[in-house]
Scaffold this active site. Structure first.
Site, PDB file in Angstrom:
ATOM      1  N   SER A 280       4.071   2.308   8.276  1.00 53.70           N
ATOM      2  CA  SER A 280       3.749   1.265   7.297  1.00 53.70           C
ATOM      3  C   SER A 280       4.975   0.796   6.530  1.00 53.70           C
ATOM      4  O   SER A 280       5.836   1.592   6.184  1.00 53.70           O
ATOM      5  CB  SER A 280       2.761   1.806   6.270  1.00 53.70           C
ATOM      6  OG  SER A 280       1.482   1.789   6.814  1.00 53.70           O
TER       7      SER A 280
ATOM      8  N   HIS B 139       0.820  -1.225   0.000  1.00 58.66           N
ATOM      9  CA  HIS B 139       0.000   0.000   0.000  1.00 58.66           C
ATOM     10  C   HIS B 139       0.853   1.275   0.000  1.00 58.66           C
ATOM     11  O   HIS B 139       0.353   2.351  -0.288  1.00 58.66           O
ATOM     12  CB  HIS B 139      -1.031  -0.011   1.138  1.00 58.66           C
ATOM     13  CG  HIS B 139      -0.522   0.446   2.467  1.00 58.66           C
ATOM     14  ND1 HIS B 139      -0.222  -0.406   3.502  1.00 58.66           N
ATOM     15  CD2 HIS B 139      -0.264   1.683   2.935  1.00 58.66           C
ATOM     16  CE1 HIS B 139       0.191   0.283   4.543  1.00 58.66           C
ATOM     17  NE2 HIS B 139       0.182   1.564   4.233  1.00 58.66           N
TER      18      HIS B 139
ATOM     19  N   GLY C 242       2.740   6.315   8.900  1.00 60.50           N
ATOM     20  CA  GLY C 242       4.150   6.577   8.603  1.00 60.50           C
ATOM     21  C   GLY C 242       5.053   5.409   8.976  1.00 60.50           C
ATOM     22  O   GLY C 242       6.221   5.361   8.587  1.00 60.50           O
TER      23      GLY C 242
ATOM     24  N   ASP D  34      -0.494  -7.370   1.721  1.00 62.90           N
ATOM     25  CA  ASP D  34       0.115  -6.036   1.737  1.00 62.90           C
ATOM     26  C   ASP D  34       1.633  -6.140   1.903  1.00 62.90           C
ATOM     27  O   ASP D  34       2.180  -5.892   2.982  1.00 62.90           O
ATOM     28  CB  ASP D  34      -0.522  -5.236   2.880  1.00 62.90           C
ATOM     29  CG  ASP D  34      -0.178  -3.763   2.818  1.00 62.90           C
ATOM     30  OD1 ASP D  34       0.423  -3.317   1.820  1.00 62.90           O
ATOM     31  OD2 ASP D  34      -0.507  -3.047   3.786  1.00 62.90           O
TER      32      ASP D  34
HETATM   33  N1  ARG Z   1      -1.330   2.326   7.266  1.00 56.77           N
HETATM   34  C1  ARG Z   1      -0.432   3.076   8.093  1.00 56.77           C
HETATM   35  C2  ARG Z   1       0.632   3.735   7.238  1.00 56.77           C
HETATM   36  O1  ARG Z   1       0.418   3.887   6.059  1.00 56.77           O
HETATM   37  C3  ARG Z   1       0.131   2.285   9.228  1.00 56.77           C
HETATM   38  C4  ARG Z   1      -0.923   1.654  10.014  1.00 56.77           C
HETATM   39  C5  ARG Z   1      -0.478   0.968  11.218  1.00 56.77           C
HETATM   40  N2  ARG Z   1      -1.412   1.321  12.210  1.00 56.77           N
HETATM   41  C6  ARG Z   1      -1.478   0.812  13.419  1.00 56.77           C
HETATM   42  N3  ARG Z   1      -2.345   1.286  14.237  1.00 56.77           N
HETATM   43  N4  ARG Z   1      -0.673  -0.163  13.778  1.00 56.77           N
HETATM   44  O2  ARG Z   1       1.624   4.238   7.713  1.00 56.77           O
END
Ligand code: ARG
Length: 232
Positions: A178, A28, A176, A79
């Site tokens: 991810s 993603h 951030g 992902d």
């Molecule tokens: N999707 C998020 C990103 O693009 C990270 C998500 C992780 N979130 C969490 N609560 N562990 O950085």
């Protein structure tokens, strides 16, 4: 480590070096279509986000291979992405070393380390200036799938996902982070998770969800192979 996007480079995602010329991250992170490779920079040995660190090196991405079935079984499924680092590749030293792929799938109950430059709270809109890390326990799937935990959400917790976090809240990855690693130590560091998604950040009964790397070892190895790379 990894950075990306736009002409002015901004922090975008985390990643993990698994070989001289291979970085693992989240699919993603490369969602914007068409993906412009010249808008991606890989920062290896990074520590302070906005300063030049001694062991920091920048690389171009020669290729990004998102999993072919990304989003096939829900918005967050499969992902994971393999990135080919430009020609010279990463030089390993005291500060930069590759992480091993996992040798077994079951990590439930173990405490592992998630790291990155992501938000330090759900509401802050700033990346952390210095790399941060937190210890989180890996949950078993049954707990994670409970109605009161992540059972009721639109993305089901697939076998190829792993939940980690403290159910009372307070510790988690966030925006951030991810693509970054969930690393577990036993004899050596192994990459068991890739930061993928969550319901908010660090909320009570909302553990972080990671791509379960053990489910993708064969795909990672065959992708590495097709890129002319080898993982030890
Ligand atoms: N999707 C998020 C990103 O693009 C990270 C998500 C992780 N979130 C969490 N609560 N562990 O950085």
């Amino acid at each position: 480590m990894l950075d990306a996007d736009r002409l002015t480079f901004e922090h975008h995602c985390g990643g993990a070096v698994i070989a001289e010329r291979l970085v693992l991250s989240a699919a993603h992170c490369f969602d914007k279509q068409p993906l412009q490779l010249d808008h991606v920079r890989l920062l290896v040995g990074e520590h302070r986000l906005k300063m030049q660190d001694k062991h920091e090196n920048r690389f171009l991405a020669e290729k990004v291979v998102p999993h072919p079935e990304f989003r096939k079984n829900g918005p967050h499924s499969n992902d994971i992405a393999v990135i080919l680092v430009s020609r010279s590749g990463v030089q390993f030293n005291s500060h930069v070393r590759p992480i091993c792929l996992p040798d077994k799938a079951d990590t439930a109950g173990r405490w592992c380390a998630v790291s990155g430059w992501g938000y330090q709270a759900e509401a802050t809109e700033n990346f952390a200036p210095v790399l941060r890390a937190a210890a989180v326990p890996v949950l078993d799937q049954t707990t994670c799938r409970k109605e009161k935990v992540l059972g009721g959400c639109q993305q089901t917790i697939l076998d190829s996902m792993l939940c980690a976090g403290i159910l009372s809240g307070g510790v988690d990855a966030c925006k951030g982070d991810s693509g970054g690693p969930l690393a577990c130590y036993s004899n050596r560091w192994q990459l068991h998770g890739v930061v993928s998604w969550g319901s908010g950040c660090a909320r009570r009964a909302r553990p972080g969800v990671y791509t379960r790397v053990a489910s993708y070892v064969d795909w990672i190895k065959s992708t590495a192979n097709s890129l002319g790379q080898r993982i030890y």
